[in-house]
Design a protein around this motif. Structure first.
Motif, PDB file in Angstrom:
ATOM      1  N   ASP A 146      -6.317   4.708  -0.823  1.00 16.28           N
ATOM      2  CA  ASP A 146      -5.859   4.180   0.464  1.00 16.28           C
ATOM      3  C   ASP A 146      -5.560   5.284   1.473  1.00 16.28           C
ATOM      4  N   GLN A 181       0.809  -1.217   0.000  1.00 19.60           N
ATOM      5  CA  GLN A 181       0.000   0.000   0.000  1.00 19.60           C
ATOM      6  C   GLN A 181       0.845   1.272   0.000  1.00 19.60           C
ATOM      7  N   GLU A 192      -7.551   5.303   5.031  1.00  9.32           N
ATOM      8  CA  GLU A 192      -7.200   4.134   5.838  1.00  9.32           C
ATOM      9  C   GLU A 192      -5.794   4.254   6.413  1.00  9.32           C
ATOM     10  N   ILE A 193      -4.847   4.625   5.583  1.00  9.31           N
ATOM     11  CA  ILE A 193      -3.457   4.711   6.025  1.00  9.31           C
ATOM     12  C   ILE A 193      -3.258   5.876   6.976  1.00  9.31           C
ATOM     13  N   LEU A 242       1.464   6.748  -1.906  1.00  7.86           N
ATOM     14  CA  LEU A 242       0.343   5.839  -1.753  1.00  7.86           C
ATOM     15  C   LEU A 242      -0.780   6.229  -2.696  1.00  7.86           C
TER      16      LEU A 242
END
Length: 233
Positions: free
Chosen positions: A38, A19, A41-42, A34
């Motif tokens: 994502d 990711q 979430e990250i 990234l």
């Protein structure tokens, strides 16, 4: 890169695997790229998980890579006389109905972990969407509010879910985004006082465009190595 940051990088690689892709840095900062899908979430994991603890967002900025890696200079074909500047105009995107190159616009996030004394930089490309758009991180770091407004104002990047996405630096009637690489340096309009209307008004810019690239300097006897360090007499 210090051992502390190499250990942090190892934890990030183990936790997020594919990711997050590490990006080389000439200034020794730990930087990851990234996908924009994502991001939320990250970002949430980097803030909440004890191994990271990036509770502070220091800055959000936009980047336009339109001319990145391209060279304006073409001195081999420049004339040897006169005031040739040996410069070629680079291509620009003018039609707003077109899609952008997928790696033209990016949003860069600078994170700080107070508890671990770590700094981390994240980069997200906006993709081909026109206008460029990414998810807002205001719900994760409230400090992103004005940072994202600035990136929207100067680069035209939209932040989905932002509570109040409007211009923050330019005037109310400003058209365009001045930090885009295809935005004219002289702007599009200028402000004057209109005596007939009795108020400040806009009109098309009257400044003539200037070439800001220096003209080609060619070697002659003034730059001879024998004369370089000689003193008078």
């Amino acid at each position: 890169m210090s051992d502390r940051y190499e250990k942090l990088a190892a934890r990030i690689d183990e936790r997020f695997e594919e990711q997050m892709k590490r990006v080389s840095s000439t200034c020794g900062e730990l930087t990851y790229e990234l996908a924009k899908g994502d991001l939320i979430e990250i970002a949430t994991a980097l803030r909440n998980e004890a191994d990271f603890g990036f509770e502070m967002l220091m800055d959000v900025c936009g980047v336009d890579y339109l001319h990145f890696g391209m060279d304006e200079w073409n001195t081999s074909d420049a004339s040897e006389t006169g005031f040739s500047r040996g410069v070629e105009m680079l291509p620009v995107i003018l039609d707003e109905s077109d899609t952008f190159d997928g790696r033209r616009f990016a949003v860069v996030y600078h994170l700080l972990s107070l508890q671990h004394n770590y700094r981390l930089r994240l980069r997200v490309f906006t993709g081909t969407d026109n206008p460029p758009i990414v998810r807002s991180v205001v719900d994760i770091w409230n400090s992103a509010n004005w940072f994202e407004r600035e990136a929207f104002d100067l680069f035209g990047i939209l932040f989905e879910g932002h509570p109040d996405l409007r211009r923050i630096l330019t005037d109310y009637g400003f058209i365009g985004h001045p930090f885009r690489k295809d935005f004219p340096l002289i702007g599009n309009v200028e402000v004057i006082y209109d005596a007939d209307k009795g108020r400040v008004a806009y009109q098309p810019v009257s400044i003539e465009p200037r070439t800001l690239v220096p003209r080609v300097i060619r070697d002659d006897n003034r730059y001879s190595a024998d004369l370089k360090d000689r003193t008078d007499g």
